[in-house]
Every structure is written in C-alpha cells, then in structure tokens.
Design a protein around this motif. Structure first.
Motif, PDB file in Angstrom:
ATOM      1  N   HIS A  10       0.834  -1.200   0.000  1.00  0.00           N
ATOM      2  CA  HIS A  10       0.000   0.000   0.000  1.00  0.00           C
ATOM      3  C   HIS A  10       0.868   1.249   0.000  1.00  0.00           C
ATOM      4  CE1 HIS A  10       0.834  -0.199   4.335  1.00  0.00           C
ATOM      5  NE2 HIS A  10       0.544   1.092   4.376  1.00  0.00           N
ATOM      6  N   VAL A  11       0.210   2.362  -0.296  1.00  0.00           N
ATOM      7  CA  VAL A  11       0.838   3.677  -0.252  1.00  0.00           C
ATOM      8  C   VAL A  11       0.013   4.522   0.702  1.00  0.00           C
ATOM      9  CG1 VAL A  11       1.361   5.758  -1.583  1.00  0.00           C
ATOM     10  CG2 VAL A  11       1.685   3.515  -2.629  1.00  0.00           C
ATOM     11  N   ALA A  12       0.662   5.235   1.614  1.00  0.00           N
ATOM     12  CA  ALA A  12      -0.031   6.130   2.535  1.00  0.00           C
ATOM     13  C   ALA A  12       0.195   7.565   2.080  1.00  0.00           C
ATOM     14  CB  ALA A  12       0.482   5.934   3.959  1.00  0.00           C
ATOM     15  N   LEU A  13      -0.891   8.310   1.942  1.00  0.00           N
ATOM     16  CA  LEU A  13      -0.825   9.695   1.494  1.00  0.00           C
ATOM     17  C   LEU A  13      -1.409  10.614   2.554  1.00  0.00           C
ATOM     18  CD1 LEU A  13      -2.208   9.237  -2.136  1.00  0.00           C
ATOM     19  CD2 LEU A  13       0.177   9.341  -1.418  1.00  0.00           C
ATOM     20  N   GLU A  14      -0.710  11.692   2.837  1.00  0.00           N
ATOM     21  CA  GLU A  14      -1.252  12.711   3.733  1.00  0.00           C
ATOM     22  C   GLU A  14      -2.171  13.613   2.929  1.00  0.00           C
ATOM     23  OE1 GLU A  14       1.974  14.806   5.540  1.00  0.00           O
ATOM     24  OE2 GLU A  14       2.431  13.164   6.902  1.00  0.00           O
ATOM     25  N   GLY A  16      -5.305  16.875   3.237  1.00  0.00           N
ATOM     26  CA  GLY A  16      -5.826  17.918   4.109  1.00  0.00           C
ATOM     27  C   GLY A  16      -7.154  17.535   4.736  1.00  0.00           C
ATOM     28  N   ASP A  17      -8.003  16.841   3.963  1.00  0.00           N
ATOM     29  CA  ASP A  17      -9.324  16.440   4.428  1.00  0.00           C
ATOM     30  C   ASP A  17      -9.648  15.081   3.817  1.00  0.00           C
ATOM     31  OD1 ASP A  17     -12.394  16.278   3.944  1.00  0.00           O
ATOM     32  OD2 ASP A  17     -12.189  17.852   5.459  1.00  0.00           O
ATOM     33  N   VAL A  18      -9.869  14.089   4.646  1.00  0.00           N
ATOM     34  CA  VAL A  18     -10.098  12.713   4.167  1.00  0.00           C
ATOM     35  C   VAL A  18     -11.350  12.635   3.309  1.00  0.00           C
ATOM     36  CG1 VAL A  18     -10.583  10.344   4.886  1.00  0.00           C
ATOM     37  CG2 VAL A  18      -8.818  11.656   6.067  1.00  0.00           C
ATOM     38  N   ASP A  19     -12.449  13.267   3.737  1.00  0.00           N
ATOM     39  CA  ASP A  19     -13.690  13.206   2.962  1.00  0.00           C
ATOM     40  C   ASP A  19     -13.544  13.883   1.600  1.00  0.00           C
ATOM     41  OD1 ASP A  19     -15.176  11.728   4.823  1.00  0.00           O
ATOM     42  OD2 ASP A  19     -15.635  13.538   5.971  1.00  0.00           O
ATOM     43  N   GLU A  20     -12.841  15.013   1.551  1.00  0.00           N
ATOM     44  CA  GLU A  20     -12.593  15.675   0.265  1.00  0.00           C
ATOM     45  C   GLU A  20     -11.737  14.796  -0.642  1.00  0.00           C
ATOM     46  OE1 GLU A  20     -11.004  19.613   0.637  1.00  0.00           O
ATOM     47  OE2 GLU A  20     -12.692  20.300   1.854  1.00  0.00           O
ATOM     48  N   ALA A  21     -10.745  14.127  -0.076  1.00  0.00           N
ATOM     49  CA  ALA A  21      -9.890  13.234  -0.869  1.00  0.00           C
ATOM     50  C   ALA A  21     -10.712  12.072  -1.428  1.00  0.00           C
ATOM     51  CB  ALA A  21      -8.729  12.718  -0.025  1.00  0.00           C
ATOM     52  N   LEU A  22     -11.586  11.491  -0.619  1.00  0.00           N
ATOM     53  CA  LEU A  22     -12.453  10.410  -1.100  1.00  0.00           C
ATOM     54  C   LEU A  22     -13.361  10.895  -2.226  1.00  0.00           C
ATOM     55  CD1 LEU A  22     -13.516   8.618   2.199  1.00  0.00           C
ATOM     56  CD2 LEU A  22     -12.121   7.666   0.343  1.00  0.00           C
ATOM     57  N   GLU A  23     -13.889  12.094  -2.080  1.00  0.00           N
ATOM     58  CA  GLU A  23     -14.747  12.666  -3.111  1.00  0.00           C
ATOM     59  C   GLU A  23     -13.973  12.832  -4.413  1.00  0.00           C
ATOM     60  OE1 GLU A  23     -16.856  16.911  -3.611  1.00  0.00           O
ATOM     61  OE2 GLU A  23     -17.334  15.863  -1.732  1.00  0.00           O
ATOM     62  N   ALA A  40      -8.637   8.656   8.741  1.00  0.00           N
ATOM     63  CA  ALA A  40      -8.068   7.932   7.607  1.00  0.00           C
ATOM     64  C   ALA A  40      -9.159   7.178   6.853  1.00  0.00           C
ATOM     65  CB  ALA A  40      -7.001   6.947   8.083  1.00  0.00           C
ATOM     66  N   ALA A  41      -8.866   6.896   5.590  1.00  0.00           N
ATOM     67  CA  ALA A  41      -9.726   6.054   4.767  1.00  0.00           C
ATOM     68  C   ALA A  41      -8.808   5.180   3.920  1.00  0.00           C
ATOM     69  CB  ALA A  41     -10.644   6.893   3.888  1.00  0.00           C
ATOM     70  N   PHE A  42      -9.299   4.024   3.536  1.00  0.00           N
ATOM     71  CA  PHE A  42      -8.495   3.051   2.807  1.00  0.00           C
ATOM     72  C   PHE A  42      -9.279   2.609   1.583  1.00  0.00           C
ATOM     73  CE2 PHE A  42      -7.872   2.944   7.336  1.00  0.00           C
ATOM     74  CZ  PHE A  42      -6.523   3.189   7.444  1.00  0.00           C
ATOM     75  N   ILE A  43      -8.708   2.843   0.392  1.00  0.00           N
ATOM     76  CA  ILE A  43      -9.394   2.484  -0.842  1.00  0.00           C
ATOM     77  C   ILE A  43      -8.597   1.420  -1.590  1.00  0.00           C
ATOM     78  CG2 ILE A  43     -10.650   4.660  -1.035  1.00  0.00           C
ATOM     79  CD1 ILE A  43      -8.634   5.628  -3.069  1.00  0.00           C
ATOM     80  N   ASP A  44      -9.303   0.392  -2.040  1.00  0.00           N
ATOM     81  CA  ASP A  44      -8.669  -0.695  -2.784  1.00  0.00           C
ATOM     82  C   ASP A  44      -8.334  -0.256  -4.195  1.00  0.00           C
ATOM     83  OD1 ASP A  44      -8.675  -2.602  -0.771  1.00  0.00           O
ATOM     84  OD2 ASP A  44     -10.660  -3.354  -1.305  1.00  0.00           O
ATOM     85  N   ALA A  51      -3.878   4.376   1.486  1.00  0.00           N
ATOM     86  CA  ALA A  51      -4.315   4.885   2.781  1.00  0.00           C
ATOM     87  C   ALA A  51      -4.296   6.405   2.705  1.00  0.00           C
ATOM     88  CB  ALA A  51      -3.388   4.391   3.893  1.00  0.00           C
ATOM     89  N   LEU A  52      -5.453   7.018   2.844  1.00  0.00           N
ATOM     90  CA  LEU A  52      -5.561   8.479   2.855  1.00  0.00           C
ATOM     91  C   LEU A  52      -5.629   8.898   4.312  1.00  0.00           C
ATOM     92  CD1 LEU A  52      -8.322   8.732   0.109  1.00  0.00           C
ATOM     93  CD2 LEU A  52      -5.873   9.143  -0.186  1.00  0.00           C
ATOM     94  N   GLU A  53      -4.622   9.612   4.772  1.00  0.00           N
ATOM     95  CA  GLU A  53      -4.537   9.965   6.189  1.00  0.00           C
ATOM     96  C   GLU A  53      -4.473  11.473   6.359  1.00  0.00           C
ATOM     97  OE1 GLU A  53      -1.193   7.840   7.751  1.00  0.00           O
ATOM     98  OE2 GLU A  53      -2.132   5.907   7.384  1.00  0.00           O
TER      99      GLU A  53
END
Length: 76
Positions: A10-14, A16-23, A40-44, A51-53
């Motif tokens: 996996h790759v972990a990315l920092e 600013g906002d997890v929900d905005e990144a998911l969107e 954090a959120a984790f997308i396959d 990993a969006l942190e």
C-alpha cells in the motif's frame, strides 16, 4: 540471507481532508472503500490499497509523488 522484495502492499498519502480526498478519487476512479476511521480512509486499487490519512501542517513537498496504472488513460 535477505528477503526478496515482491511488490508494494500500500501507499499512505497525507491529505488535508479525508472526505474531500475520497470525493476527488471517486470523481476520477471507481474504487472500493476498504475502511474508514476518524482520520483515515483506505481504498482498494487492484490487489493493493491507498491509505488516505489526515496530514500534518507543513509546507508542501512538490517533489514527492506516486504513479498509478489505469485501464483508460484518456478517460482518467
């Protein structure tokens, strides 16, 4: 004896906002949400995940990056 490196799990990315990144990822890619916690959120992505942190407050690092393989570059 040393271990053989087989790939990336996996790759972990920092972000600013997890929900905005998911969107954002949802507008660009189809993905399965593996899980989500408070910061954090984790997308396959294939057999790995991102990993969006929620990140720290710091100056942007414009040189850091990662590459993705997609099935339709033009659509992306």
């Amino acid at each position: 004896m040393t271990a053989k490196l087989l790939g990336i799990n996996h790759v972990a990315l920092e972000v600013g906002d997890v929900d905005e990144a998911l969107e954002w990822y949802g507008r660009v890619f189809e993905f399965t949400l593996r899980g989500k916690s408070r910061g954090a959120a984790f997308i396959d992505i294939g057999d790995q995940f991102i990993a969006l942190e929620r990140g720290r407050s710091q100056e942007p690092d414009r040189g850091r990056h990662f590459g993705l393989v997609v099935d339709d570059k033009e659509a992306t």
